[in-house]
Design a protein around this motif. Sequence first.
Motif, PDB file in Angstrom:
ATOM      1  N   PRO A 121       0.866  -1.139  -0.067  1.00  0.00           N
ATOM      2  CA  PRO A 121       0.008  -0.060  -0.131  1.00  0.00           C
ATOM      3  C   PRO A 121       0.870   1.207   0.006  1.00  0.00           C
ATOM      4  N   GLU A 122       1.914   1.184   0.602  1.00  0.00           N
ATOM      5  CA  GLU A 122       2.948   2.396   0.821  1.00  0.00           C
ATOM      6  C   GLU A 122       3.423   2.607  -0.510  1.00  0.00           C
ATOM      7  N   ILE A 123       3.659   1.696  -1.364  1.00  0.00           N
ATOM      8  CA  ILE A 123       4.368   1.600  -2.724  1.00  0.00           C
ATOM      9  C   ILE A 123       3.370   2.361  -3.867  1.00  0.00           C
ATOM     10  N   ILE A 124       1.992   2.023  -3.589  1.00  0.00           N
ATOM     11  CA  ILE A 124       1.137   2.632  -4.334  1.00  0.00           C
ATOM     12  C   ILE A 124       0.727   4.009  -4.013  1.00  0.00           C
ATOM     13  N   GLU A 125       0.715   4.500  -2.806  1.00  0.00           N
ATOM     14  CA  GLU A 125       0.680   5.755  -2.652  1.00  0.00           C
ATOM     15  C   GLU A 125       1.845   6.796  -3.013  1.00  0.00           C
ATOM     16  N   THR A 126       3.020   6.229  -2.761  1.00  0.00           N
ATOM     17  CA  THR A 126       4.185   6.902  -2.884  1.00  0.00           C
ATOM     18  C   THR A 126       4.478   7.156  -4.517  1.00  0.00           C
ATOM     19  N   ARG A 127       3.938   6.001  -5.316  1.00  0.00           N
ATOM     20  CA  ARG A 127       4.036   6.184  -6.763  1.00  0.00           C
ATOM     21  C   ARG A 127       3.069   7.116  -7.239  1.00  0.00           C
ATOM     22  N   ALA A 128       1.897   7.257  -6.618  1.00  0.00           N
ATOM     23  CA  ALA A 128       0.799   8.445  -7.006  1.00  0.00           C
ATOM     24  C   ALA A 128       1.184   9.649  -6.920  1.00  0.00           C
ATOM     25  N   ARG A 129       2.077   9.937  -5.655  1.00  0.00           N
ATOM     26  CA  ARG A 129       2.618  11.075  -5.272  1.00  0.00           C
ATOM     27  C   ARG A 129       3.666  11.559  -6.305  1.00  0.00           C
ATOM     28  N   ALA A 130       4.559  10.437  -6.657  1.00  0.00           N
ATOM     29  CA  ALA A 130       5.685  10.959  -7.482  1.00  0.00           C
ATOM     30  C   ALA A 130       5.086  11.451  -9.002  1.00  0.00           C
ATOM     31  N   ARG A 131       3.968  10.493  -9.297  1.00  0.00           N
ATOM     32  CA  ARG A 131       3.421  10.863 -10.667  1.00  0.00           C
ATOM     33  C   ARG A 131       2.848  12.329 -10.604  1.00  0.00           C
ATOM     34  N   ALA A 132       2.106  12.482  -9.518  1.00  0.00           N
ATOM     35  CA  ALA A 132       1.373  13.914  -9.468  1.00  0.00           C
ATOM     36  C   ALA A 132       2.559  14.926  -9.399  1.00  0.00           C
ATOM     37  N   ALA A 133       3.564  14.755  -8.556  1.00  0.00           N
ATOM     38  CA  ALA A 133       4.595  15.790  -8.405  1.00  0.00           C
ATOM     39  C   ALA A 133       5.558  16.179  -9.894  1.00  0.00           C
ATOM     40  N   HIS A 134       5.707  15.082 -10.748  1.00  0.00           N
ATOM     41  CA  HIS A 134       6.442  15.231 -11.869  1.00  0.00           C
ATOM     42  C   HIS A 134       5.909  15.045 -12.946  1.00  0.00           C
ATOM     43  N   GLY A 135       4.411  14.737 -13.201  1.00  0.00           N
ATOM     44  CA  GLY A 135       3.580  14.610 -14.373  1.00  0.00           C
ATOM     45  C   GLY A 135       3.914  13.247 -15.035  1.00  0.00           C
ATOM     46  N   TRP A 136       4.808  12.488 -14.583  1.00  0.00           N
ATOM     47  CA  TRP A 136       5.143  11.239 -15.176  1.00  0.00           C
ATOM     48  C   TRP A 136       5.945  10.429 -14.239  1.00  0.00           C
ATOM     49  N   VAL A 137       5.927   9.101 -14.148  1.00  0.00           N
ATOM     50  CA  VAL A 137       6.907   8.395 -13.390  1.00  0.00           C
ATOM     51  C   VAL A 137       7.418   7.138 -14.043  1.00  0.00           C
ATOM     52  N   MET A 138       8.691   6.791 -14.051  1.00  0.00           N
ATOM     53  CA  MET A 138       9.123   5.494 -14.526  1.00  0.00           C
ATOM     54  C   MET A 138       9.451   4.661 -13.004  1.00  0.00           C
ATOM     55  N   ASP A 139       8.811   3.549 -12.793  1.00  0.00           N
ATOM     56  CA  ASP A 139       9.331   2.820 -11.831  1.00  0.00           C
ATOM     57  C   ASP A 139       9.495   1.228 -12.342  1.00  0.00           C
ATOM     58  N   ILE A 140      10.170   0.329 -11.340  1.00  0.00           N
ATOM     59  CA  ILE A 140      10.457  -0.858 -11.712  1.00  0.00           C
ATOM     60  C   ILE A 140      10.475  -1.651 -10.223  1.00  0.00           C
ATOM     61  N   TYR A 141      10.161  -2.886 -10.243  1.00  0.00           N
ATOM     62  CA  TYR A 141      10.371  -3.612  -9.060  1.00  0.00           C
ATOM     63  C   TYR A 141      10.854  -5.077  -9.430  1.00  0.00           C
ATOM     64  N   LEU A 142      11.454  -5.663  -8.315  1.00  0.00           N
ATOM     65  CA  LEU A 142      11.919  -7.142  -8.032  1.00  0.00           C
ATOM     66  C   LEU A 142      10.922  -7.685  -6.973  1.00  0.00           C
ATOM     67  N   MET A 143      10.560  -8.797  -7.438  1.00  0.00           N
ATOM     68  CA  MET A 143       9.853  -9.727  -6.153  1.00  0.00           C
ATOM     69  C   MET A 143      10.635 -11.030  -6.032  1.00  0.00           C
ATOM     70  N   ARG A 144      10.439 -11.669  -5.101  1.00  0.00           N
ATOM     71  CA  ARG A 144      11.314 -12.882  -4.515  1.00  0.00           C
ATOM     72  C   ARG A 144      10.295 -13.619  -3.584  1.00  0.00           C
ATOM     73  N   ARG A 145      10.200 -14.738  -3.949  1.00  0.00           N
ATOM     74  CA  ARG A 145       9.239 -15.669  -3.093  1.00  0.00           C
ATOM     75  C   ARG A 145      10.145 -16.454  -2.092  1.00  0.00           C
ATOM     76  N   SER A 146       9.797 -16.602  -0.999  1.00  0.00           N
ATOM     77  CA  SER A 146      10.501 -17.443  -0.179  1.00  0.00           C
ATOM     78  C   SER A 146      10.754 -18.777  -0.516  1.00  0.00           C
ATOM     79  N   GLU A 147      11.603 -19.407  -0.151  1.00  0.00           N
ATOM     80  CA  GLU A 147      11.945 -20.884  -0.502  1.00  0.00           C
ATOM     81  C   GLU A 147      10.954 -21.570  -0.166  1.00  0.00           C
ATOM     82  N   LYS A 148      10.046 -21.606   0.678  1.00  0.00           N
ATOM     83  CA  LYS A 148       9.015 -22.337   1.185  1.00  0.00           C
ATOM     84  C   LYS A 148       7.980 -22.229   0.761  1.00  0.00           C
ATOM     85  N   SER A 149       7.867 -21.101  -0.105  1.00  0.00           N
ATOM     86  CA  SER A 149       6.400 -20.649  -0.834  1.00  0.00           C
ATOM     87  C   SER A 149       6.346 -21.268  -1.945  1.00  0.00           C
TER      88      SER A 149
END
Length: 243
Positions: free
Chosen positions: A215-243
């Motif tokens: 939820p914090e990523i979603i809010e932060t991304r929205a603020r960055a887009r509003a501040a600059h008029g655009w946003v470029m973002d990227i993310y890495l996700m990793r599952r735990s070994e037991k999942s």
Amino acid sequence: MELFLVGIGTGNPEHLTLQAIRALKAADLIIVPRKAGKDDLSELRLDICAEVAPDVAIREFDLPVRDLAEPDYAKRVNDWHDAIAQVWMTAIDGAGRVALLVWGDPSLYDSTLRIAARLSPAPLMTVIPGITSIQALTAAHAIPLNDINEPVVITTGRQLRDAGWPPSARSVVVMLDGECSFQHLPPDEIEIWWAAFAGMPQQVILSGALGDIGPEIIETRARARAAHGWVMDIYLMRRSEKS
């Protein structure tokens, strides 16, 4: 005509390779696209040119707008690329050695090479790789891209939303995601490392358990887009070994 497709990383002049700097200095003309509502992108390109190749002529051009009314996605993109190729030719206007600055690297989720293939007559083309947003992301978080002996899947937000977590993958890099598509995943046992404007002065990074930080990523991304008029973002996700 010689066409140099120059990877420029995320827009930080310090990300330019020596090969990229030499190509820009040797060009007769640098063409710079302007995209409606994203003046910062063209300004960053112009700043790079002013710093490393101040004596080279620059010609700006307006990018065509994609026809969102066309229901066939493939046709919509192909028509758009045809239109871009036409404005490239107009901007080039017979110049000999031409350079075009490309965000990140021209090889990764980028249509520059497909557009260049539409030019007629076909130019002699040189591709100069740049720092990718994936490299900028992992550097910002000081993490490796993968675990020992583990593969990595690179995909898009659209694919993640429609198909879910890629089968057999433990680490997933998601690009071109305007909708925070990680919201469609069960968050249990998933860690996420997210960055907006990776490698740039306005860089913002967040990381943690997906269920906690999402939820914090979603809010932060929205603020960055509003501040600059655009946003470029990227993310890495990793599952735990037991999942």
